[in-house]
Structures are given as C-alpha cells and as structure tokens.
Write an enzyme that holds these catalytic residues in place. Structure first.
Site, PDB file in Angstrom:
ATOM      1  N   ALA A  60      -1.678  -9.322  -4.312  1.00  0.00           N
ATOM      2  CA  ALA A  60      -1.842  -9.569  -2.874  1.00  0.00           C
ATOM      3  C   ALA A  60      -2.485  -8.372  -2.197  1.00  0.00           C
ATOM      4  O   ALA A  60      -2.371  -7.237  -2.656  1.00  0.00           O
ATOM      5  CB  ALA A  60      -0.483  -9.846  -2.249  1.00  0.00           C
ATOM      6  N   GLY A  61      -3.164  -8.633  -1.074  1.00  0.00           N
ATOM      7  CA  GLY A  61      -3.726  -7.555  -0.267  1.00  0.00           C
ATOM      8  C   GLY A  61      -5.231  -7.476  -0.371  1.00  0.00           C
ATOM      9  O   GLY A  61      -5.891  -7.018   0.567  1.00  0.00           O
ATOM     10  N   PHE A  62      -5.788  -7.925  -1.502  1.00  0.00           N
ATOM     11  CA  PHE A  62      -7.251  -7.925  -1.618  1.00  0.00           C
ATOM     12  C   PHE A  62      -7.811  -9.068  -0.776  1.00  0.00           C
ATOM     13  O   PHE A  62      -8.759  -8.891  -0.014  1.00  0.00           O
ATOM     14  CB  PHE A  62      -7.679  -8.084  -3.084  1.00  0.00           C
ATOM     15  CG  PHE A  62      -9.182  -8.079  -3.254  1.00  0.00           C
ATOM     16  CD1 PHE A  62      -9.868  -6.884  -3.379  1.00  0.00           C
ATOM     17  CD2 PHE A  62      -9.904  -9.271  -3.261  1.00  0.00           C
ATOM     18  CE1 PHE A  62     -11.254  -6.870  -3.506  1.00  0.00           C
ATOM     19  CE2 PHE A  62     -11.287  -9.266  -3.387  1.00  0.00           C
ATOM     20  CZ  PHE A  62     -11.969  -8.059  -3.508  1.00  0.00           C
ATOM     21  N   ASN A 109      -2.609   2.923   1.470  1.00  0.00           N
ATOM     22  CA  ASN A 109      -2.909   2.051   2.610  1.00  0.00           C
ATOM     23  C   ASN A 109      -1.722   1.960   3.542  1.00  0.00           C
ATOM     24  O   ASN A 109      -0.572   2.068   3.133  1.00  0.00           O
ATOM     25  CB  ASN A 109      -3.362   0.657   2.133  1.00  0.00           C
ATOM     26  CG  ASN A 109      -2.211  -0.321   2.004  1.00  0.00           C
ATOM     27  OD1 ASN A 109      -1.789  -0.947   2.974  1.00  0.00           O
ATOM     28  ND2 ASN A 109      -1.672  -0.447   0.793  1.00  0.00           N
ATOM     29  N   PHE A 111      -2.021  -0.600   6.181  1.00  0.00           N
ATOM     30  CA  PHE A 111      -2.588  -1.685   6.979  1.00  0.00           C
ATOM     31  C   PHE A 111      -1.586  -2.261   7.981  1.00  0.00           C
ATOM     32  O   PHE A 111      -1.937  -2.579   9.113  1.00  0.00           O
ATOM     33  CB  PHE A 111      -3.081  -2.818   6.065  1.00  0.00           C
ATOM     34  CG  PHE A 111      -4.508  -2.651   5.647  1.00  0.00           C
ATOM     35  CD1 PHE A 111      -5.533  -2.921   6.528  1.00  0.00           C
ATOM     36  CD2 PHE A 111      -4.835  -2.215   4.371  1.00  0.00           C
ATOM     37  CE1 PHE A 111      -6.857  -2.766   6.151  1.00  0.00           C
ATOM     38  CE2 PHE A 111      -6.151  -2.056   3.981  1.00  0.00           C
ATOM     39  CZ  PHE A 111      -7.164  -2.333   4.878  1.00  0.00           C
ATOM     40  N   GLY A 112      -0.336  -2.413   7.528  1.00  0.00           N
ATOM     41  CA  GLY A 112       0.672  -2.977   8.436  1.00  0.00           C
ATOM     42  C   GLY A 112       0.431  -4.453   8.738  1.00  0.00           C
ATOM     43  O   GLY A 112       0.576  -4.898   9.878  1.00  0.00           O
ATOM     44  N   SER A 171       6.524  -4.298   1.816  1.00  0.00           N
ATOM     45  CA  SER A 171       5.447  -3.480   2.351  1.00  0.00           C
ATOM     46  C   SER A 171       6.062  -2.303   3.105  1.00  0.00           C
ATOM     47  O   SER A 171       6.952  -2.499   3.929  1.00  0.00           O
ATOM     48  CB  SER A 171       4.571  -4.287   3.306  1.00  0.00           C
ATOM     49  OG  SER A 171       3.795  -3.392   4.072  1.00  0.00           O
ATOM     50  N   ASN A 173       4.731  -0.604   5.341  1.00  0.00           N
ATOM     51  CA  ASN A 173       4.029  -0.354   6.604  1.00  0.00           C
ATOM     52  C   ASN A 173       4.467  -1.222   7.769  1.00  0.00           C
ATOM     53  O   ASN A 173       3.855  -1.191   8.826  1.00  0.00           O
ATOM     54  CB  ASN A 173       2.519  -0.516   6.372  1.00  0.00           C
ATOM     55  CG  ASN A 173       2.028   0.375   5.235  1.00  0.00           C
ATOM     56  OD1 ASN A 173       2.273   1.573   5.244  1.00  0.00           O
ATOM     57  ND2 ASN A 173       1.393  -0.215   4.246  1.00  0.00           N
ATOM     58  N   ASN A 242       5.545  -3.551  -5.314  1.00  0.00           N
ATOM     59  CA  ASN A 242       4.633  -3.153  -4.241  1.00  0.00           C
ATOM     60  C   ASN A 242       4.213  -1.672  -4.393  1.00  0.00           C
ATOM     61  O   ASN A 242       4.482  -1.050  -5.411  1.00  0.00           O
ATOM     62  CB  ASN A 242       5.311  -3.417  -2.891  1.00  0.00           C
ATOM     63  CG  ASN A 242       4.335  -3.968  -1.876  1.00  0.00           C
ATOM     64  OD1 ASN A 242       3.271  -3.394  -1.688  1.00  0.00           O
ATOM     65  ND2 ASN A 242       4.676  -5.062  -1.232  1.00  0.00           N
TER      66      ASN A 242
HETATM   67  C1  LIG Z   1      -5.304  -2.047   0.380  1.00  0.00           C
HETATM   68  C2  LIG Z   1      -4.070  -2.714  -0.109  1.00  0.00           C
HETATM   69  C3  LIG Z   1      -3.491  -3.722   0.640  1.00  0.00           C
HETATM   70  C4  LIG Z   1      -2.336  -4.361   0.171  1.00  0.00           C
HETATM   71  N1  LIG Z   1      -1.795  -5.382   0.903  1.00  0.00           N
HETATM   72  C5  LIG Z   1      -0.733  -6.059   0.395  1.00  0.00           C
HETATM   73  C6  LIG Z   1      -0.199  -7.182   1.096  1.00  0.00           C
HETATM   74  O1  LIG Z   1      -0.701  -7.613   2.136  1.00  0.00           O
HETATM   75  N2  LIG Z   1       0.884  -7.807   0.554  1.00  0.00           N
HETATM   76  C7  LIG Z   1       1.456  -7.401  -0.626  1.00  0.00           C
HETATM   77  O2  LIG Z   1       2.422  -8.023  -1.084  1.00  0.00           O
HETATM   78  N3  LIG Z   1       0.956  -6.343  -1.303  1.00  0.00           N
HETATM   79  C8  LIG Z   1      -0.108  -5.683  -0.826  1.00  0.00           C
HETATM   80  N4  LIG Z   1      -0.611  -4.617  -1.524  1.00  0.00           N
HETATM   81  C9  LIG Z   1       0.067  -4.167  -2.752  1.00  0.00           C
HETATM   82  C10 LIG Z   1      -0.571  -4.741  -4.013  1.00  0.00           C
HETATM   83  O3  LIG Z   1      -0.433  -6.134  -4.051  1.00  0.00           O
HETATM   84  C11 LIG Z   1       0.113  -4.153  -5.259  1.00  0.00           C
HETATM   85  O4  LIG Z   1       1.459  -4.506  -5.240  1.00  0.00           O
HETATM   86  C12 LIG Z   1      -0.013  -2.630  -5.325  1.00  0.00           C
HETATM   87  O5  LIG Z   1      -1.266  -2.202  -4.848  1.00  0.00           O
HETATM   88  C13 LIG Z   1       0.181  -2.103  -6.742  1.00  0.00           C
HETATM   89  O6  LIG Z   1      -0.804  -2.606  -7.608  1.00  0.00           O
HETATM   90  P1  LIG Z   1      -2.125  -1.750  -8.018  1.00  0.00           P
HETATM   91  O7  LIG Z   1      -1.652  -0.390  -8.425  1.00  0.00           O
HETATM   92  O8  LIG Z   1      -2.752  -2.525  -9.122  1.00  0.00           O
HETATM   93  O9  LIG Z   1      -2.973  -1.712  -6.802  1.00  0.00           O
HETATM   94  C14 LIG Z   1      -1.759  -3.959  -1.055  1.00  0.00           C
HETATM   95  C15 LIG Z   1      -2.356  -2.940  -1.816  1.00  0.00           C
HETATM   96  C16 LIG Z   1      -3.488  -2.321  -1.362  1.00  0.00           C
HETATM   97  C17 LIG Z   1      -4.117  -1.233  -2.193  1.00  0.00           C
END
Ligand SMILES: Cc1cc2nc3c(=O)[nH]c(=O)nc-3n(C[C@H](O)[C@H](O)[C@H](O)COP(=O)(O)O)c2cc1C
Length: 352
Positions: A60-62, A109, A111-112, A171, A173, A242
């Site tokens: 999630a988040g991308f 990040n 973003f909140g 999250s 944030n 997360n």
């Molecule tokens: C820019 C960004 C925004 C994210 N937004 C969310 C989000 O809206 N909801 C969520 O559950 N996780 C969000 N995440 C967390 C990711 O889903 C993931 O749990 C976390 O980045 C760890 O995985 P990674 O190390 O592969 O990035 C976000 C991560 C990043 C980098």
C-alpha cells in the site's frame, strides 16, 4: 515503452513526491510496461482459496488512489494493494513529506493519509479491466474520533470491489492511529469490522478476507495481544508490517526527518516481527511479510520466516519495475535449491 534505467536519473532530479506523480502519470498513460512474462509455475500459490500467480505484491501507499492497479498487475506483481484511502478526501501533511535516503536505499514518509476519498477510489476500482488480485487498504480521516466507524465506511464502499480488505492501524503519521494496536482497541475494532463485512457483504458469493496491517515497532506483549485477538476473532490475516519510527544505522542526509522509515534498513526488524507473529499465531492464519524486500533472497527470507505472501514498495523506487522479474526469478531458484516444490512448502520453514 520507457526503460526505467533511462528515466531514473530524471526522476531522481525531481523532488520525490513529484517524481512519484510523474511515475503514476506515466503508468496511467501506458508508458511503462513490457515486462510481462508468464510466471514460473513453482511461484503459484493459494491463499484464502485464491490463486496467486506469484507471491510478490505491491504494498500500500504506491497507488493510494487506485489509479494504476491494472498497469501494476501488468508489470508482474502477483497482487496489488491500493490505498490507504480515507472516507472523505483530505490533503495529508504539508510538503515536503517524502524523502529519499539514497545511501541507505531507504525512504522516509510522513504523508499522513493524503487521500482523494472513497468515492474517487471506488470509481477507480470499478474501472479495472484485467483479472488479478487486488486489496483495498483502508485508513481513517484525521479528525474522525470513532476510528472504527471510518473503517466500517470503507468496508461498505469497497466490499464487492476488492479481493481482500485491509485495516491499516499502523501508519505513524496519523495522530492516535497506532494506539488502535492496543489490546482492547484492536479487539473492538476487529469485532466491528468483521460485523461490517458480514453486513455489507451479505449479497456476495463469498466474503473477501479481512486483514489488519500492524507496525514493526510493537513490543513483545503488544504482539502477543494482537496475535491472540486475531486468532480469537478469526481474522483472516495480518500484514507485518508498516514503516518504522526507529532509525537503524542510517547514513543519509535526511535520516533525521520525521516520519516512517521503509526500505533496506527495515528488512531485519520487519522480518523478526513477522517471525514472532508466525510463532504466536502458530501458522494458523496467513501472514503477509512486508518491509525492506529488495531482492529474491529477502523475499525468500520472509517466506521462510512465515509469510504466505510478500509485499514491497521502497525497492521499486531504487530499482524500477524490472525488479519484479528479477525477484521472481531469484525466488524460484532459491525455492528449488532448497528442494521445495512450492511456495507453500517453504512458508515458515525456519520454524521447523
Ligand atoms: C511513500 C510511502 C507511502 C506509504 N503509504 C502507505 C499507506 O497509505 N498505507 C499503508 O498501509 N502503508 C503505506 N506505506 C507503507 C508500505 O506499504 C510498506 O508497509 C512499507 O513501506 C515497508 O515496505 P518497503 O520497505 O518495501 O517499502 C507507505 C510507504 C511509503 C514508502
């Protein structure tokens, strides 16, 4: 088709949030792609009685607003999780709120939950034209006091449109959000969202699995509480997890920025947390391992630690979409090298 290696220097010259918006735009225009290849059959796996072509998913988040689900599936992900979406549109935190920690292959990040809201998200979900497994990750509006009511609204809106649902309570944030991980709160939340799924999904042939996404910064007793509550309420799964508020040995300029850290430095912490949850839940519910995955070895480590499925996000920023093919090829080799004939056989192998 644009090759990411050519595009990357340009993207990295933009501020990270603008670069992300350009990437989303390019994906929507169909400018990125061409990596599709049938998956190695050894990667196929069944979880919640659903057939995943491979266990590598987009975290999630991308794709917060469900704008690029089909293009991301086309790039070779075995499943895509859209969101987090909040019931009402909200702007999130002031910019800048996304930082590349290039030397650490990491991201911070804050973003909140910037979200276009459920109406926009639902409309996009409805326009999918391709088969594939899609999760809808639900969040809450900053000003909502009764958090569970926001997750209930999310479930009502997306229940028939996504293959699985996620309540994101981790999250860092959104003020107070992570407090939902405390025992009494998570117990009440899970009970209420399961009732909502039953109620709003009653016309469906089958109810979508419902998962909770937790953070990697929980202490032992919090983890034990969540595992017990998940099992007691027959939750379908957990996502571990997360971003982290910790800052394990970083060297980049922006290492002290406020927010959640993701990417390579999170791998070890998140995998330990996953492993712990696998032991606590005795392998009885599927776990999705997420945090720091950057290659096939990392994905395999998550699976051996107890993940039925794996997700990533940050590594995509540094390696581009060809990473998905590479990870799948490496993972298939590692599975075979250990004498397994399926992903399922390798799940939790470190605990045996
Ligand atoms: C820019 C960004 C925004 C994210 N937004 C969310 C989000 O809206 N909801 C969520 O559950 N996780 C969000 N995440 C967390 C990711 O889903 C993931 O749990 C976390 O980045 C760890 O995985 P990674 O190390 O592969 O990035 C976000 C991560 C990043 C980098």
């Amino acid at each position: 088709m644009i090759v990411y290696d050519l595009l990357k220097p340009l993207l990295f010259r933009l501020n990270p949030e603008s670069a992300h918006n350009v990437a989303i735009w390019a994906l929507r225009q169909g400018l990125v792609g061409g990596y599709q290849k049938a998956d190695d059959p050894i990667l196929a796996t069944r979880v919640w009685d659903m057939a995943f072509p491979n266990p590598i998913g987009l975290a999630a988040g991308f794709d917060k607003h469900a704008q690029v689900i089909d293009p991301m599936l086309n790039l070779g992900f075995g499943f895509v999780e859209a969101g987090s979406v909040t019931p009402l549109p909200q702007p999130g935190n002031p910019k800048p709120r996304l930082f590349r920690l290039t030397q650490d292959a990491a991201v911070i990040n804050r973003f909140g939950f910037n979200s276009h809201g459920l109406d926009y998200f639902v409309n996009n979900l409805g326009q999918r034209t391709r088969r594939g497994i899609v999760g809808a990750n639900l969040g809450k509006n900053k000003l909502t006091l009764d958090a569970a009511s926001d997750y209930e609204k999310g479930i009502e809106a997306v229940v028939g449109l996504a293959e699985y649902l996620v309540c994101n309570v981790s999250s860092p944030n959104t003020p107070g959000l992570r407090g939902l991980q405390a025992r009494s709160q998570i117990d009440e939340l899970i009970k209420r969202v399961l009732i909502a799924r039953e109620k709003f999904g009653k016309k469906l042939k089958r109810l979508p699995p419902l998962l909770v996404k937790v953070g990697p910064d929980l202490d032992e007793s919090q983890m034990a509480d969540i595992a017990e509550v998940a099992l007691m309420n027959r939750l379908d799964g957990l996502i571990l997890g997360n971003t982290t508020l910790t800052r394990p040995g970083l060297s980049s300029l922006d290492a002290d920025q406020e927010g959640g850290l993701s990417g390579a430095p999170l791998m070890s912490l998140a995998t330990q947390c996953l492993s712990h949850f696998y032991r606590l839940t005795e392998g009885k519910i599927p776990l999705i391992g997420c945090g720091g995955v950057a290659n096939g070895k990392d994905a395999y480590a998550k699976i051996r630690a107890g993940a039925s499925l794996v997700q990533l996000y940050s590594a995509l920023i540094y390696q581009g979409p060809s990473l998905i093919l590479t990870i799948k090829a490496q993972l298939a080799d590692l599975i075979r090298a250990d004498g397994f004939s399926s992903i399922a056989q390798a799940v939790g192998a470190d605990h045996r």
